[in-house]
Design a protein around this motif. Structure first.
Motif, short mmCIF file in Angstrom:
data_model
loop_
_atom_site.label_atom_id
_atom_site.label_comp_id
_atom_site.label_asym_id
_atom_site.label_seq_id
_atom_site.Cartn_x
_atom_site.Cartn_y
_atom_site.Cartn_z
N ILE A 209 0.82 -1.21 0.00
CA ILE A 209 0.00 0.00 0.00
C ILE A 209 0.86 1.27 0.00
CG2 ILE A 209 -1.61 1.38 1.39
CD1 ILE A 209 -2.99 -0.82 -0.09
N GLU A 210 1.94 1.30 0.79
CA GLU A 210 2.77 2.51 0.87
C GLU A 210 3.37 2.88 -0.47
OE1 GLU A 210 2.96 0.01 3.02
OE2 GLU A 210 3.16 0.74 5.09
N ARG A 211 3.75 1.88 -1.27
CA ARG A 211 4.34 2.16 -2.57
C ARG A 211 3.30 2.62 -3.58
NH1 ARG A 211 5.73 -0.51 -7.55
NH2 ARG A 211 4.52 -2.33 -6.95
N CYS A 212 2.09 2.12 -3.43
CA CYS A 212 1.06 2.37 -4.44
C CYS A 212 0.24 3.63 -4.17
CB CYS A 212 0.11 1.18 -4.53
SG CYS A 212 0.93 -0.35 -5.06
N TRP A 213 0.24 4.11 -2.92
CA TRP A 213 -0.64 5.22 -2.54
C TRP A 213 0.15 6.34 -1.86
CZ3 TRP A 213 -6.11 5.26 -3.08
CH2 TRP A 213 -6.66 4.08 -3.59
N ASN A 214 -0.40 7.57 -1.97
CA ASN A 214 0.10 8.72 -1.22
C ASN A 214 -0.97 9.16 -0.22
OD1 ASN A 214 2.59 9.05 -2.68
ND2 ASN A 214 1.38 9.89 -4.38
N LYS A 215 -0.53 9.56 0.97
CA LYS A 215 -1.46 10.02 1.99
C LYS A 215 -1.23 11.52 2.22
CE LYS A 215 -3.19 9.07 6.66
NZ LYS A 215 -3.02 8.29 7.90
N TYR A 216 -2.34 12.29 2.22
CA TYR A 216 -2.22 13.75 2.28
C TYR A 216 -2.75 14.36 3.57
CZ TYR A 216 -1.38 13.17 -2.72
OH TYR A 216 -0.87 12.79 -3.93
N THR A 217 -3.28 13.58 4.48
CA THR A 217 -3.82 14.12 5.73
C THR A 217 -3.33 13.29 6.91
OG1 THR A 217 -5.80 12.77 5.40
CG2 THR A 217 -5.91 15.08 4.70
N GLN A 218 -3.52 13.84 8.11
CA GLN A 218 -3.09 13.17 9.36
C GLN A 218 -1.61 12.77 9.26
OE1 GLN A 218 -5.53 10.00 10.91
NE2 GLN A 218 -6.54 11.49 12.21
N ASP A 219 -1.28 11.68 9.91
CA ASP A 219 0.09 11.17 9.87
C ASP A 219 0.34 10.55 8.49
OD1 ASP A 219 2.51 9.96 10.12
OD2 ASP A 219 2.00 8.75 11.87
N GLY A 220 1.20 11.19 7.71
CA GLY A 220 1.43 10.72 6.35
C GLY A 220 2.09 9.37 6.24
N LYS A 221 2.53 8.80 7.35
CA LYS A 221 3.21 7.50 7.32
C LYS A 221 2.34 6.36 7.83
CE LYS A 221 7.82 9.51 7.83
NZ LYS A 221 9.07 9.51 8.65
N ASP A 222 1.17 6.68 8.35
CA ASP A 222 0.30 5.64 8.91
C ASP A 222 -0.75 5.23 7.88
OD1 ASP A 222 -1.28 3.95 10.34
OD2 ASP A 222 -2.00 5.45 11.77
#
Length: 656
Positions: A209-222
């Protein structure tokens, strides 16, 4: 099942071909006022006022030139000041995007320093450089807004840099924390988007999931929430997937997303072009669509090298809802009877077959409303687009582009009706994607990337697995040798596409389509009044014309011929007559030896001799039109389309 469908279709074709050409009165026919209906509100909405915003940018003149000449991977920015809505801002400007970076007219981001405009520091302007009509993405967003979906605000922008008109752009609201906050989402909400560089945001990669997606809110690493959702999607049974969606998704965002993708023919989405948001309050998910420039007939050519694979003049309107890459959310929604019924009901409402929703959207995607919308937008954009510094087209080319979008809006509802709601209902179980679904449910990762990296043993296992899945769907004895169901049936029948159309007095246009395949065989735009029109059309596809004029070369003709006649012997009427041909991609087209479609003209034979007809050619939508053609009662007209030395005298580009 396939055998039964073949028998039904054969009986239907025989009955249609064998029926006598006799007079038919209005009392003997049962037809609606228009094949696809629509509300007055939907038609008025298609012609509403369209918002344009003027943005004036001031910057160093050399920087302004370099901005549109930069290498696609150059992410440098330039100092600039911006004026919009009577406000002055200072900041930086840069290009952005993925594939469109390679084009001269680039998408831009204006980054405001020390202030905000409408709550945002970033103003994203899409160049629309991949869309010669400048209207595809705008229409897609308007459709989603009218459906009540949570999507960004959009409007047209007239961009000027140092007093020079650069061109039309599309403003799209920035998706991030402010976007969510404006829609009632709290700080605990999570926003994810697939990484556009890896093409794997389709929930087949639970451990990646980490390689395939970017997270833009909250903790960007969780990424724990998205990983949990991925596992749940994989394990949720198809039979109860509707309950899973109800428990884990807000409203109908998933089925609405598939409905919009189906209508606009967008397959460039299920592995990268969408967002997933999880509400911090409800703990439920919502799909937010994204990126709709390559839609409304724009065809991807997988056999052409980039950029020709994406930026080309190919065209199609005949893809079913499984269009695009495999995604377990899409697959299980199409296989679950409850979600499929909800999806079909939404599509029927939007194309004008069932009035099962708001007045504003009843018939939103019907041919009449779509034609009105396209013509309205063309009138607003036409004069300005030829003045663009970048991305402009000649007046003739612009007409051809938006006329192709209009043809898509006319033809797409007929295709969907025939394939989803007719006697020969489309079945997702008989598609290549279903074979992939069967393999996926056995826990195998079958992405192209994974297959390419597999060693010989793993590759052999993959082949065995796909073959096993194929046997589950198509038992031995019913193999289709790689053809999809419609192509397989056409090969069995070895009959031309055949259709019949009936129109009442007040209808100005009649589309004759093949009821089994949904292809448009002829469109007649009448010039005279009548009580009732009843026409039959045939098309012999993917073969050189059997009959040609004496100096004609079948290989220099479109590999299709047409027959058209009236089933009412007393009807003599004048009409603009339009035919179409296939040019989906470089290995599926009917061009034959034709190199320049603009040099093709129609020839007609009605029992006496061949004669050429002055023909309007739209090489984008692959349509050929004869204006003011006199259709005489009792005559059967055969048409072919060829490129000859005389073509320049008879053929011209499509006009208004």
């Amino acid at each position: 099942m396939l055998k039964n469908r073949f028998m039904l279709l054969a009986i239907g074709v025989f009955a249609l071909m064998a029926s006598p050409v006799a007079a038919i009165s209005a009392a003997e026919l049962d037809f609606e006022e228009g094949h696809f209906r629509y509300s007055k509100e939907a038609l008025a909405n298609a012609q509403k006022e369209v918002k344009f915003t003027d943005i004036n940018v001031s910057m160093n003149r050399t920087d302004a030139t370099v901005l549109f000449l930069k290498d696609p991977n150059d992410k440098s920015t330039f100092a600039a000041s911006f004026e919009l809505d009577g406000q002055e801002f200072r900041g930086r400007i840069k290009s952005f995007g993925s594939s469109t970076r390679a084009l001269r007219k680039k998408s831009l981001i204006l980054k405001i320093k020390g202030a905000k405009w409408n709550g945002y520091k970033n103003i994203a302007l899409r160049s629309m450089s991949s869309d010669g009509s400048l209207m595809r993405e705008w229409m897609a967003w308007e459709l989603m807004k009218d459906m009540g979906m949570m999507v960004p605000e959009t409007n047209y922008v007239r961009l000027n840099i140092n007093g020079q008109f650069i061109g039309y752009f599309l403003y799209i609201e920035w998706l991030g924390k402010n976007f969510l906050a404006k829609r009632g989402y709290d700080a605990a909400s999570e926003l994810y988007q697939p990484d556009d560089s890896v093409y794997c945001g389709d929930f087949r990669h639970g451990s990646d999931i980490e390689r395939c997606w970017n997270k833009y809110t909250q903790d960007g690493k969780d990424y724990s929430s998205l990983k949990t959702l991925s596992r749940q999607i994989a394990s949720a049974p198809m039979e109860t997937f509707d309950k899973f969606v109800a428990d884990n998704f807000e409203d109908d965002s998933l089925t609405n997303w598939i409905a919009v993708n189906t209508l606009t023919s967008d397959g460039d989405t299920y592995n990268k072009n969408y967002f997933m948001v999880k509400s911090g309050q409800t703990k439920k998910w919502k799909v937010i669509p994204w990126d709709y420039d390559l839609t409304f007939g724009h065809s991807f050519d997988m056999f052409a090298p980039f950029p020709g694979s994406i930026f080309n003049e190919r065209f199609q309107y005949y893809y079913t809802p499984d269009l695009g890459v495999f995604n377990p959310m899409k697959a299980k929604a199409l296989l679950n009877e409850s979600l499929k019924a909800k999806l079909y009901a939404r599509i029927k409402h939007l194309i004008g077959k069932e009035k099962n929703g708001p007045e504003k959207t009843f018939g939103w995607f019907s041919p009449t409303v779509m034609s009105a919308r396209v013509e309205h937008l063309a009138g607003l954009l036409e004069a300005g687009q030829v003045k663009q510094k970048y991305g402009k087209r000649s007046p003739v080319s612009f007409i051809e582009q938006y006329d192709a979008v209009k043809h898509f809006g006319i033809a797409r509802p007929f295709y969907l009706e025939a394939n989803l709601f007719s006697t020969f209902e489309w079945n997702y179980r008989n598609t290549p994607q279903m074979r992939e679904y069967v393999a996926f449910t056995k826990g195998k990762d079958l992405t192209p990337e994974a297959i390419a990296k597999a060693d010989a043993e793993k590759a052999a296992e993959h082949s065995r697995l796909v073959a096993e899945a194929d046997n589950v769907i198509n038992p031995i004895g019913e193999k289709k040798k790689g053809l999809d169901e419609h192509e397989f049936m056409a090969k069995l029948l070895e009959k031309p596409f055949t259709g019949r159309g009936v129109s009442g007095y007040s209808n100005k246009s009649l589309v004759v389509s093949d009821p089994g395949f949904g292809y448009v065989l002829a469109q007649l735009d009448f010039k005279e009044e009548f009580r009732i029109a009843d026409f039959q059309a045939e098309a012999e596809a993917f073969k050189a014309p059997m009959y040609v004029f004496s100096e004609g070369n079948p290989e220099q003709c479109i590999q299709r011929s047409w027959v058209l006649f009236s089933r009412i012997p007393s009807l003599n009427i004048k009409a603009d007559v339009t035919f179409e041909y296939f040019d989906e991609h470089s290995r599926k087209n009917e061009l034959g030896g034709v190199k320049d479609e603009h040099k093709v003209n129609l020839w007609m034979h009605s029992g006496e001799a061949w004669r050429p007809l002055r023909t309007e050619v739209n090489q984008k939508s692959n349509t050929l039109t004869v204006k003011d053609f006199k259709l005489r009662a009792g005559r059967i007209y055969r048409f072919i389309a060829c490129s000859t030395a005389e073509s320049a005298l008879w053929s011209k580009p499509v006009s208004k």
